[in-house]
Structures are given as structure tokens and as C-alpha cells.
Design an enzyme around this catalytic site. Structure first.
Site, PDB file in Angstrom:
ATOM      1  N   THR A  12       0.815  -1.217   0.000  1.00 30.88           N
ATOM      2  CA  THR A  12       0.000   0.000   0.000  1.00 30.88           C
ATOM      3  C   THR A  12       0.848   1.266   0.000  1.00 30.88           C
ATOM      4  OG1 THR A  12      -1.851  -1.144   0.999  1.00 30.88           O
ATOM      5  CG2 THR A  12      -1.786   1.217   1.335  1.00 30.88           C
ATOM      6  N   SER A  54       1.334  -7.420  -1.263  1.00 34.28           N
ATOM      7  CA  SER A  54       2.068  -8.472  -0.549  1.00 34.28           C
ATOM      8  C   SER A  54       1.368  -9.830  -0.467  1.00 34.28           C
ATOM      9  CB  SER A  54       2.523  -7.985   0.822  1.00 34.28           C
ATOM     10  OG  SER A  54       1.472  -7.922   1.736  1.00 34.28           O
ATOM     11  N   THR A  85       1.499  -4.659   4.146  1.00 36.73           N
ATOM     12  CA  THR A  85       1.302  -5.103   5.533  1.00 36.73           C
ATOM     13  C   THR A  85       0.749  -6.531   5.631  1.00 36.73           C
ATOM     14  OG1 THR A  85      -0.924  -4.156   5.580  1.00 36.73           O
ATOM     15  CG2 THR A  85       0.869  -2.770   6.412  1.00 36.73           C
ATOM     16  N   ASP A  86       0.123  -7.023   4.556  1.00 35.59           N
ATOM     17  CA  ASP A  86      -0.564  -8.321   4.657  1.00 35.59           C
ATOM     18  C   ASP A  86       0.380  -9.484   4.972  1.00 35.59           C
ATOM     19  OD1 ASP A  86      -2.942  -7.050   4.168  1.00 35.59           O
ATOM     20  OD2 ASP A  86      -3.145  -7.725   2.093  1.00 35.59           O
TER      21      ASP A  86
HETATM   22  N1  ASP Z   1      -2.938  -5.384   0.600  1.00 38.25           N
HETATM   23  C1  ASP Z   1      -1.811  -4.549   0.930  1.00 38.25           C
HETATM   24  C2  ASP Z   1      -0.544  -5.370   0.818  1.00 38.25           C
HETATM   25  O1  ASP Z   1      -0.216  -6.085   1.741  1.00 38.25           O
HETATM   26  C3  ASP Z   1      -1.971  -4.002   2.285  1.00 38.25           C
HETATM   27  C4  ASP Z   1      -0.890  -3.075   2.751  1.00 38.25           C
HETATM   28  O2  ASP Z   1       0.178  -2.946   2.178  1.00 38.25           O
HETATM   29  O3  ASP Z   1      -1.113  -2.451   3.776  1.00 38.25           O
HETATM   30  O4  ASP Z   1       0.130  -5.284  -0.180  1.00 38.25           O
END
Ligand code: ASP
Length: 323
Positions: A12, A54, A85-86
Site C-alpha cells: 500500500t 504483498s 502489511t498483509d
Molecule cells: N494489501 C496490501 C498489501 O499487503 C496491504 C498493505 O500494504 O497495507 O500489499
């Protein structure tokens, strides 16, 4: 000024609107341009490893990233990796398991895309660079810096799908904070270990239990030639009788079976002796993973099997998970 390598992978922190949602867009250079003061903090070099959300990250890519860092670490004082974050806790833990360096290795991420107000990504990245270039950050294991907090890769997990304080390490707490004037450490993690490994064994499955589950996923794993199974069991590490029978079959075929819990916090332990209770599983040769989460136990088993450890050695290694 410290020499910091910034590696971008996507997530993100790099996302902008496209069609009807946000997708990875910003290049590494564009992400760094969001922090004009960066050149006053460190002398940095950029490497764009990938630009993916991710959920697309794989253990193969995590290990490739680890090997890349090993190949260049002598040229830098620290490394910062931007990530979605995932799965950031998995990549962080893979690096924690496989990197030998004592230099700071810092992951960071964002919960808000570049379409939202109150961007957390640039702040998190600046903080991560400050942590990586601080001499107090030597020999602390791989860390995640997010929301002004510093977490151990071994201890942290994502606990909210949407809040900016999405990461927690209950029972452990943060390692420290990044304040306006300084990086402040409160403690060192007790859980530190690493493995020198040349190849991973990727044929490891993770099976989450739910009420009424039968053994079909275990059978399917065995039939597909899996080399290790991690069970995300109930509570203290308990399963139902049918799952127990599946676990025993796997063990009888020489497949190590690791028991973790689907409960977010606390240890698995052989307390219950009923049919499928963790005590029975332990006695049958299943390996208890302390409070290590299923996703991380899977990565650790890939590393241990990659080192060609036998079941007794794998059990010994999981006894490190005292948490
Ligand atoms: N869906 C995103 C990812 O993990 C979420 C994030 O980066 O916060 O790529």
C-alpha cells in the site's frame, strides 16, 4: 552519514488509484520523494526488488530477498525494506531466520494508500531509515517499524485490517519507539536465533482447524508429497479424533507435524489427554511450537527441512519457541 540500502517490494505504501481501486504504482524513487528530508538522515541507495501487493509475496521471493541482502550487506550500515502489511510479518520472519548480519534490518509498510489523507507511509519510512541508521539498532534482530513503534519480527503480527496501529506483539510488547528527537529502545527480545541455510524445502502445508473439520486436507497434503505439515489447532493445541488419526498417519510416514494454535496469543502445551488432546499428539511425536504463529512455524519448518534436519533436530529447534 550512515549508508542505508532502501529496498522496495510494493504494498500500500506504493499504491495509487487505478480503475476502481488502488494498485501498486509508485516507483521506489517516487516513494522516497515523498520524504524530502531523507537526504539529511542517511546516505541511501535504492533497490527495487518488486512492486507487488504483498499477498503475492512467496517464500521463494522472501528467501531470494534474504540472499540478496546477504550479497550486498558489506557495502551498507543498514537496510530498510518497504512491504505490504498483509505478509510483512512473514517476510520479516524469513529474514530474521536466515540473515546472519548484526546490522539493522528494518521493514516498514503503510496502511493508507497515496489516495488517502494523513498518509502513514512516508512517516513510517522516514522512521525506519532513522532506526536503520541509529547505532543503538545493532544486533537487535530483524525489526518492523510502523506507527512510531519498533517490533521484533519474531513477535509481531497484524491485528487490524484497517487501523494505522495495525500491528501488535501481545505478551511481549514493543522493543522501542521512534520519537521526534531520538530512537529509544526499551528492551531486547529474548527470542533470537538464526540458521545458515542454502536451500529451503517449500513443500510445507499449513492447515487451520475449525469445528467439525475432517482429515481431507491432511490426506490431500500427504498424497501430494508434502514434506512437513503445520496444524493451526484449537486452544492449547488440541484437535478432534479424526484430525488426530490424520496426524498419526503423517508422522508414521516420516512427515514432521508441528502444532500451533489458531488462538492469537499464548502457548500450545500437552495439557489435555482426551482423544485428540495436545498431550496425545505430543506423545505420538507431534512437535509443539510454543506461541509461534502458524504462518511463521511454516516458514521455520521450510528452513529446518532445508537444512535436512531430522524430526528430533526439528523438535529441538522448536523448543526455542519458549514464548
Ligand atoms: N494489501 C496490501 C498489501 O499487503 C496491504 C498493505 O500494504 O497495507 O500489499
Amino acid at each position: 552519514m550512515k549508508k542505508i540500502l532502501v529496498i522496495t517490494t510494493g504494498g500500500t505504501i506504493s499504491m495509487k488509484a487505478s480503475f476502481n481501486g488502488v494498485v501498486p504504482s509508485l516507483s521506489g524513487k517516487e516513494i522516497l520523494e515523498l520524504i524530502p528530508q531523507i537526504s539529511t538522515v542517511a546516505d541511501f541507495t535504492l533497490y527495487e526488488f518488486s512492486n507487488i501487493p504483498s499477498p503475492m509475496m512467496t517464500p521463494q521471493m522472501m528467501f531470494e530477498l534474504s540472499n540478496y541482502i546477504t550479497s550486498v550487506i558489506d557495502e551498507f550500515d543498514g537496510v530498510v525494506i518497504t512491504h505490504g502489511t498483509d505478509t510483512v510479518e512473514e517476510t520479516a520472519y524469513m529474514l530474521f531466520l536466515t540473515l546472519q548480519t548484526l546490522k539493522p534490518i528494518v521493514l516498514t509498510a503503510a496502511m493508507r494508500s497515496n489516495e488517502e489523507s494523513g498518509l502513514d507511509g512516508p512517516r513510517n519510512l522516514l522512521n525506519a531509515i532513522r532506526v536503520a541508521s541509529n547505532k543503538k539498532s545493532m544486533d537487535r534482530g530483524v525489526v518492523l517499524v510502523i506507527n512510531d513503534e519498533i517490533f521484533s519480527a519474531r513477535e509481531v503480527y497484524k491485528s487490524s485490517t484497517n487501523l494505522t496501529n495495525a500491528f501488535e506483539a501481545p505478551h511481549y510488547g514493543i522493543l522501542g519507539i521512534v520519537d521526534a528527537d531520538d530512537v529509544i529502545y526499551y528492551r531486547r527480545s529474548e527470542l533470537r536465533y538464526k540458521y545458515q541455510v542454502e536451500n529451503l524445502e517449500y513443500r510445507v502445508e499449513l492447515i487451520k482447524l475449525y469445528s467439525g473439520i475432517g482429515r481431507k486436507f491432511i490426506d490431500c497434503s500427504i498424497d501430494s508429497g508434502v514434506k512437513g505439515i503445520v496444524i493451526e489447532a484449537f486452544g492449547r493445541g488440541n484437535v478432534n479424533p479424526e484430525i488426530k488419526a490424520g496426524i498419526l498417519d503423517a508422522i508414521s510416514k516420516g512427515i514432521p507435524v508441528i502444532i500451533t494454535s489458531r488462538v492469537p496469543n499464548g502457548r500450545v502445551l500437552g495439557i489435555y489427554a482426551y482423544e485428540g488432546g495436545a498431550r496425545q499428539l505430543e506423545e505420538a511425536g507431534a512437535i509443539m511450537a510454543g506461541d509461534l504463529k502458524g504462518e511463521k512455524a511454516r516458514l521455520k519448518l521450510m528452513v529446518l527441512l532445508g537444512k535436512k534436519m531430522n524430526v528430533a533436530q526439528i523438535k529441538e529447534s522448536f523448543s526455542e519457541e519458549i514464548g
